[in-house]
Design an enzyme around this catalytic site. Structure first.
Site, PDB file in Angstrom:
ATOM      1  N   LYS A 165     -27.375 -28.314  60.436  1.00  0.00           N
ATOM      2  CA  LYS A 165     -26.451 -29.223  59.740  1.00  0.00           C
ATOM      3  C   LYS A 165     -26.480 -28.986  58.222  1.00  0.00           C
ATOM      4  CE  LYS A 165     -24.650 -31.437  63.250  1.00  0.00           C
ATOM      5  NZ  LYS A 165     -24.813 -32.646  64.056  1.00  0.00           N
ATOM      6  N   ARG A 206     -30.607 -31.448  70.412  1.00  0.00           N
ATOM      7  CA  ARG A 206     -29.443 -30.555  70.585  1.00  0.00           C
ATOM      8  C   ARG A 206     -29.601 -29.406  69.594  1.00  0.00           C
ATOM      9  NH1 ARG A 206     -24.296 -29.688  68.552  1.00  0.00           N
ATOM     10  NH2 ARG A 206     -22.683 -29.324  70.129  1.00  0.00           N
TER      11      ARG A 206
HETATM   12  N1  HH2 Z   1     -23.008 -32.224  66.542  1.00  0.00           N
HETATM   13  C1  HH2 Z   1     -21.980 -31.366  66.734  1.00  0.00           C
HETATM   14  C2  HH2 Z   1     -21.256 -31.390  67.934  1.00  0.00           C
HETATM   15  N2  HH2 Z   1     -21.588 -32.233  68.921  1.00  0.00           N
HETATM   16  N3  HH2 Z   1     -22.988 -33.931  69.775  1.00  0.00           N
HETATM   17  C3  HH2 Z   1     -24.000 -34.775  69.612  1.00  0.00           C
HETATM   18  N4  HH2 Z   1     -24.362 -35.611  70.608  1.00  0.00           N
HETATM   19  N5  HH2 Z   1     -24.723 -34.819  68.446  1.00  0.00           N
HETATM   20  C4  HH2 Z   1     -24.429 -34.011  67.390  1.00  0.00           C
HETATM   21  O1  HH2 Z   1     -25.092 -34.108  66.335  1.00  0.00           O
HETATM   22  C5  HH2 Z   1     -23.346 -33.080  67.532  1.00  0.00           C
HETATM   23  C6  HH2 Z   1     -22.639 -33.086  68.766  1.00  0.00           C
HETATM   24  C7  HH2 Z   1     -21.632 -30.380  65.680  1.00  0.00           C
HETATM   25  O2  HH2 Z   1     -22.255 -29.156  65.922  1.00  0.00           O
HETATM   26  P1  HH2 Z   1     -21.559 -27.886  66.628  1.00  0.00           P
HETATM   27  O3  HH2 Z   1     -21.165 -28.181  68.020  1.00  0.00           O
HETATM   28  O4  HH2 Z   1     -22.456 -26.718  66.490  1.00  0.00           O
HETATM   29  O5  HH2 Z   1     -20.301 -27.620  65.717  1.00  0.00           O
HETATM   30  P2  HH2 Z   1     -18.747 -27.828  65.960  1.00  0.00           P
HETATM   31  O6  HH2 Z   1     -18.502 -29.292  66.135  1.00  0.00           O
HETATM   32  O7  HH2 Z   1     -18.137 -27.258  64.701  1.00  0.00           O
HETATM   33  O8  HH2 Z   1     -18.359 -27.070  67.195  1.00  0.00           O
END
Ligand code: HH2
Length: 266
Positions: free
Chosen positions: A196, A250
């Site tokens: 993050k 996660r």
């Molecule tokens: N963060 C992201 C996406 N989904 N779900 C939960 N439960 N908690 C989180 O902190 C969370 C999440 C963001 O990360 P990422 O999937 O890598 O990025 P993007 O949303 O750009 O696909």
């Protein structure tokens, strides 16, 4: 929980696993590295991300879920009812819901549900987020949503403070510092700290020779290190969260997170 983003634009790994075959083999790698759950997402929720049409999100997610179901537990990272339904038909058993709105769908499908706190929506959430007390506000929100899901009949409920979702560096650090308040709600806690932006800013501050926590007040003005250069911050905060009672982490870098968890457990 290992992250598989079947997207062209995710903040940390956009485009790397956009082709189904690449996503499936990446997921298998994460399982070999120790992931107990694979979180498959077809829409980026990074700040400023554009929404993805429902049929396109289903097209991205379903083949990957189908290929992996039966080998590992699958969660679907979505805010859309019909995507959740299609993924569960394909074998997912957990709905990871960053909008915390799909509890009735999870109840109807008889699957688990993650309620994540987000202030606003991805397109605008990082524009000057404000709270009177971020910990109180997030705790109250998660408690109310988990309670509603429980009343609706969801048998497996997780809560997640939603690091980076409508929160500046100070908000994120405050939530981490008081994570015990979220754990004390009594629902199992998931945390998504992996790569993050706040971690990128802390690491950039360290690189710049700012070593004192009291010098972190203007963190939001610092250019963060790139997402693939945030591993130390990810692991440090994941270990912090594990020690304060988080039940699921996660992570993009599953091998490192699992190794850290093993050391903490020992
Ligand atoms: N963060 C992201 C996406 N989904 N779900 C939960 N439960 N908690 C989180 O902190 C969370 C999440 C963001 O990360 P990422 O999937 O890598 O990025 P993007 O949303 O750009 O696909």
């Amino acid at each position: 929980m290992g992250v598989v983003n079947v997207t062209p634009d995710s903040f940390s790994d956009g485009g790397q696993w956009f082709e189904p075959d690449a996503a499936i083999s990446h997921a298998r790698r994460l399982v070999a590295d120790g992931a107990a759950v694979i979180d498959v997402g077809g829409e980026s929720t990074r700040p400023g991300a554009a929404p993805v049409p429902e049929d396109e999100e289903i097209r991205r997610v379903v083949p990957v879920v189908e290929a992996l179901a039966g080998q590992v537990r699958i969660s679907v990272d979505t805010r859309k009812e019909n995507v959740a339904r299609a993924a569960v038909r394909a074998g997912a058993t957990l709905v990871n819901d960053v909008s915390a709105s799909l509890w009735a769908v999870a109840a109807d499908l008889g699957v688990g549900w993650v309620a994540m706190h987000m202030k606003g929506e991805p397109r605008t959430m990082q524009t000057a987020p404000r709270y009177r007390n971020v910990v109180d506000e997030v705790a109250a929100y998660l408690e109310a949503h988990a309670e509603a899901a429980s009343v609706a009949g969801v048998a497996e409920i997780w809560v997640d403070p939603g690091f980076g979702f409508g929160k500046n560096a100070e908000h994120n650090l405050s939530l981490l510092h008081h994570l015990d308040r979220i754990v004390a709600l009594g629902w199992p806690v998931v945390v998504g700290l992996s790569r993050k932006t706040t971690l990128g800013r802390l690491l950039a501050a360290s690189d710049a020779g700012r070593r004192s926590p009291s010098e972190t007040s203007s963190l939001d003005d610092l250019e963060p290190t790139p997402p693939d250069d945030r591993l130390e911050g990810s692991i440090a905060t994941q270990v912090w969260a594990m020690q304060r009672g988080a039940a699921m982490i996660r992570a993009h870098d599953v091998r490192a997170a699992v190794q850290a968890a093993q050391v903490v457990a020992a």
